[in-house]
Scaffold this active site. Structure first.
Site, PDB file in Angstrom:
ATOM      1  N   HIS A 100      44.425  45.825  40.269  1.00 36.65           N
ATOM      2  CA  HIS A 100      45.133  45.495  41.493  1.00 36.65           C
ATOM      3  C   HIS A 100      46.536  44.953  41.251  1.00 36.65           C
ATOM      4  CE1 HIS A 100      45.363  44.463  45.718  1.00 36.65           C
ATOM      5  NE2 HIS A 100      45.644  43.198  45.437  1.00 36.65           N
ATOM      6  N   ASP A 129      48.968  45.539  47.576  1.00 40.65           N
ATOM      7  CA  ASP A 129      48.314  44.539  48.405  1.00 40.65           C
ATOM      8  C   ASP A 129      49.100  44.399  49.720  1.00 40.65           C
ATOM      9  OD1 ASP A 129      46.019  42.317  47.962  1.00 40.65           O
ATOM     10  OD2 ASP A 129      47.632  41.435  49.132  1.00 40.65           O
ATOM     11  N   TYR A 149      47.040  36.747  56.948  1.00 41.60           N
ATOM     12  CA  TYR A 149      45.835  37.493  57.320  1.00 41.60           C
ATOM     13  C   TYR A 149      45.543  37.333  58.804  1.00 41.60           C
ATOM     14  CZ  TYR A 149      44.824  38.320  52.392  1.00 41.60           C
ATOM     15  OH  TYR A 149      44.891  38.736  51.092  1.00 41.60           O
TER      16      TYR A 149
END
EC number: 3.3.2.10
Length: 367
Positions: A345, A169, A294
């Site tokens: 993930h 990630d 982000y």
């Protein structure tokens, strides 16, 4: 040189009392109008998990279990960074820094730290800036490049002038950037390699077709969080920091979606494990600060140069984006590629044995 100080997780009693009171007072929405997760985490399961959080979950026991690891804090560029630093007893141990992403935390690595120590690794697991018990940036600029530079500085501060880096990630982006920067890093490993399909792909293989299908599903159904956190993290943060159920739902839905869990997160992780991770966001009030990464990285996950360091990849079948090896070769010097039989993930959390085996095999060549 900045000091490295011992650290223990110690959430105040007032925080735990406030959490339970908020859970009891939750204002619930109507139930979804479908019989699956297609509109989001179902009301019935959310209520079940929230009730357990309020009256069954024992944070003090979980906190004590996490505090079995050696933890520290140190300031880098004026920001406190919390990290696990668990040393191996082996004389030939190799230093390894492992980086988590969103919506994860260093909790993801609790099941792999001791096995990696046994396999001959000094393990360093830092919390990203704005996540968990690390400091929250009060100025802009803490994107992937700066974090990669900070991690290299952290390893040097610990006395490691030759080390490996691993991540998934955001940890994959940071690890990739460490590989571009080089510094004191000698090799990298990732369970989420960054790769893009060629602009012209007229006759895709079955593997490529599946990868394109996964990408399309992610864009259409799974990337709303990304758009919100990369454009308006502050607006989102008010709800996440004020409502424990809001924070829980925002995180657990992604664990359902991104794990190899056959339709339910508790097929892989326990309620306690899910809530341990949620607590790293709730107890620290990092709903907004974690989302801000982000925004910081909306235009770039770091540099664009190819990683020339040796790169190992563990390709898990239920990863969000499953780029075939040929799509990743442009970005990495891949010397080991392992196609995993299961897992998603959150590789270290879901499949700790497979994770440890592949990481150990890859970095074993760099002692």
């Amino acid at each position: 040189m900045a000091r490295i100080q011992p650290f223990q997780i110690a959430v105040p009693d007032t925080t735990l009392v406030d959490l339970r009171e908020r859970l009891v007072r939750t204002r619930w929405p109507d139930a979804e109008t479908v019989d699956d997760w297609s509109q989001g985490i179902p009301l019935a399961y959310t209520r079940e998990l929230a009730a357990y959080w309020a009256d069954g979950y024992d944070w003090r026991a979980r906190e004590a279990a996490l505090n079995r690891f050696d933890q520290f804090s140190t300031d880098i560029d004026g920001l406190p960074i919390h990290f696990v630093h668990q040393r191996s007893t082996r004389e030939d141990a190799f230093p390894l820094i492992i980086t988590h992403g969103w919506p994860g935390s260093i909790v993801e690595f609790a099941k792999v730290i001791a096995p990696l120590n046994d396999a001959g690794f000094h393990v360093v697991c830092p919390a990203l800036p704005g996540y968990g018990f690390s400091g929250k940036p009060t100025e802009t600029g803490w994107g992937v490049q700066r974090i990669a530079e900070a991690w290299d500085q952290l390893m040097a501060r610990l006395g490691y002038h030759r080390y490996g880096a691993q991540g998934g990630d955001w940890g994959a982006a940071v690890t990739t950037q460490i590989g571009r920067n080089v510094g004191n890093c000698v090799a990298i490993h990732t369970n989420m390699p960054l790769g893009n399909p060629p602009k012209k792909l007229t006759d895709p293989t079955e593997e490529q077709r599946l990868a394109l299908t996964a990408m399309d599903h992610y864009r259409r159904w799974d990337s709303g969080y990304f758009r919100q956190q990369s454009t308006r993290p502050q607006t989102l943060g008010y709800g996440l920091v004020d409502s424990p159920v809001g924070q829980l739902a925002w995180i657990v839905e992604k664990f359902w979606s991104w794990m190899d869990c056959d339709g339910h997160p508790e097929n892989v992780l326990t309620k306690d494990e899910l809530l341990d991770n949620v607590m790293f966001y709730w107890a620290t009030g990092t709903g907004a600060s974690s989302a801000r990464l982000y925004w910081e990285s909306a235009t770039s996950f770091g540099g664009r140069d190819r990683v020339t360091l040796p790169t190992g990849v563990a390709a898990f079948p239920k990863e969000i984006v499953r780029s075939p090896r040929e799509w990743c070769e442009e970005n990495y010097t891949i010397t080991r590629w392992t196609t995993m039989p299961r897992g998603g993930h959150f590789a270290a959390f879901e499949q700790p044995e497979l994770f440890v085996e592949d990481v150990s095999a890859f970095f074993g060549d760099f002692r």
